[in-house]
Design an enzyme around this catalytic site. Structure first.
Site, PDB file in Angstrom:
ATOM      1  N   TRP A 195     -10.292  -8.780   2.988  1.00 21.56           N
ATOM      2  CA  TRP A 195     -11.214  -8.986   1.961  1.00 21.56           C
ATOM      3  C   TRP A 195     -11.004 -10.572   1.878  1.00 21.56           C
ATOM      4  CZ3 TRP A 195      -7.996  -5.058   2.063  1.00 21.56           C
ATOM      5  CH2 TRP A 195      -8.703  -3.549   1.824  1.00 21.56           C
ATOM      6  N   HIS A 249       0.396   4.107  -2.800  1.00 28.19           N
ATOM      7  CA  HIS A 249       0.041   5.551  -2.570  1.00 28.19           C
ATOM      8  C   HIS A 249       1.159   6.265  -2.793  1.00 28.19           C
ATOM      9  CE1 HIS A 249      -3.862   5.213   0.360  1.00 28.19           C
ATOM     10  NE2 HIS A 249      -4.000   4.608  -0.952  1.00 28.19           N
ATOM     11  N   ARG A 254       0.903  -1.219   0.097  1.00 29.86           N
ATOM     12  CA  ARG A 254       0.010   0.005  -0.078  1.00 29.86           C
ATOM     13  C   ARG A 254       0.846   1.204   0.018  1.00 29.86           C
ATOM     14  NH1 ARG A 254      -4.208   3.041   3.617  1.00 29.86           N
ATOM     15  NH2 ARG A 254      -5.736   3.212   1.949  1.00 29.86           N
TER      16      ARG A 254
END
Ligand code: ZEM
Length: 286
Positions: free
Chosen positions: A178, A38, A34
């Site tokens: 998830w 980002h 991540r």
């Protein structure tokens, strides 16, 4: 001390810090992926601003963006690698960490090239609001990812990174993972998205997400509104169906599109060297 340019040694150092028994699901991998995303996902093709060059998240203007909440954990995990390889730039380290983490978690090899600099041009700071908001839908995804230069298929492939990691109520407000093995890269996210009955749930903090109780994992799994938008949108859905069926195809497409993400805003010369003019100060490439 390591030899300048020895990226094999950097990769080994990244691989050896992934196991973090006290942290989340026992791995630093997802949050490193991540961080890489980002760092690059602020890119705007029309003004050629943002992107992984500059590692701007080290500074409050970008690092303090609520969209980046929690990514300080990823940066802290990488500090020992920077200390033992001081010649590498943060922007190369963060992007390489994402690439190496995907590979170590069982994902594809992703082509990666060095040469980013840590020079931040204050006049080109990306404004906040360039990263996607999980509470929104398909139009929003297109608005955000078309700006970077991605198409519908690439949006779906990139979203497959949600096979990894989890949402933290104290970071994004969303909560949960998830898939039930969130430190193993796979196409399970696409399968679950299609095969399970997702129901809307409003969390105590007022945030709306979708959930399904997984009997095997004895855990409630989740999807963001943006995740499920991939199944309801006519142009996105065929790619979700393909990736759910064909893991190899997903791995290949993910590899290409993640590599493209890491390269946004980076211009390279014939030998692969970075030639962005805004990296040049006083006649030297910093
Ligand atoms: Zn994510 N992502 N993302 N993403 N993401 C989260 C976590 C992770 C969106 C989003 O709102 C969120 C991409 C695209 C999109 C990862 C990788 C990639 C979280 C949870 C949210 C809310 C943050 C938290 O609470 O810690 C939205 C709306 C996206 C638009 C499509 C792309 C592209 C990614 C990489 C290619 C990863 C690995 C995580 C898990 C992080 C962790 O700490 O476990």
């Amino acid at each position: 001390m390591s030899t300048t340019g020895d990226y094999t040694s950097v990769r080994a150092a990244i691989a050896s810090l992934l196991k973090q028994p006290e942290y989340d699901d026992g791995s630093a991998g997802p949050v490193l992926v991540r961080l890489a995303w980002h760092s690059a996902g602020t890119y705007d093709a029309s003004t050629d601003t943002g992107g992984s060059n500059g590692a701007g998240m080290r500074y409050e203007a970008e690092g303090g963006d609520p969209a980046n909440a929690g990514l300080q954990h990823a940066r802290v995990f990488l500090e020992p690698v920077k200390a033992s390889h001081p010649w590498i730039t943060y922007s190369d380290l963060w992007t390489l960490a994402g690439v190496e983490a995907v590979k170590q978690m069982g994902g594809p090899e992703i082509p990666w090239w060095p040469g980013r600099t840590d020079y931040v041009d204050d006049s080109k700071l990306p404004p906040r609001g360039r990263l996607p908001d999980g509470a929104l839908g398909g139009d929003h995804l297109r608005h955000i990812f078309y700006r970077m230069g991605f198409n519908d298929q690439e949006i779906v492939a990139l979203s497959g990174a949600h096979n990894l990691g989890r949402c933290h109520a104290d970071r994004s407000g969303f909560d949960g993972a998830w898939v039930n093995n969130p430190t193993r890269f796979s196409n399970t996210y696409f399968k679950l998205m299609l095969e399970r009955e997702w129901r809307e749930k409003v969390l105590d903090n007022g945030v709306r997400q979708y959930v399904y109780y997984d009997e095997d994992a004895e855990e409630e799994l989740m999807m963001l509104p943006t995740d499920l938008a991939l199944t309801t949108d006519k142009a996105f859905r065929p790619w979700v169906e393909l990736y759910a069926k064909d893991k190899e195809r997903f791995f290949g497409d993910f590899s290409r599109v993640f590599s493209k993400l890491m390269e946004l805003g980076i211009r390279r010369g014939e030998k692969g060297e970075v030639v962005n003019t805004d990296n040049v100060r006083g006649g030297y490439v910093s």
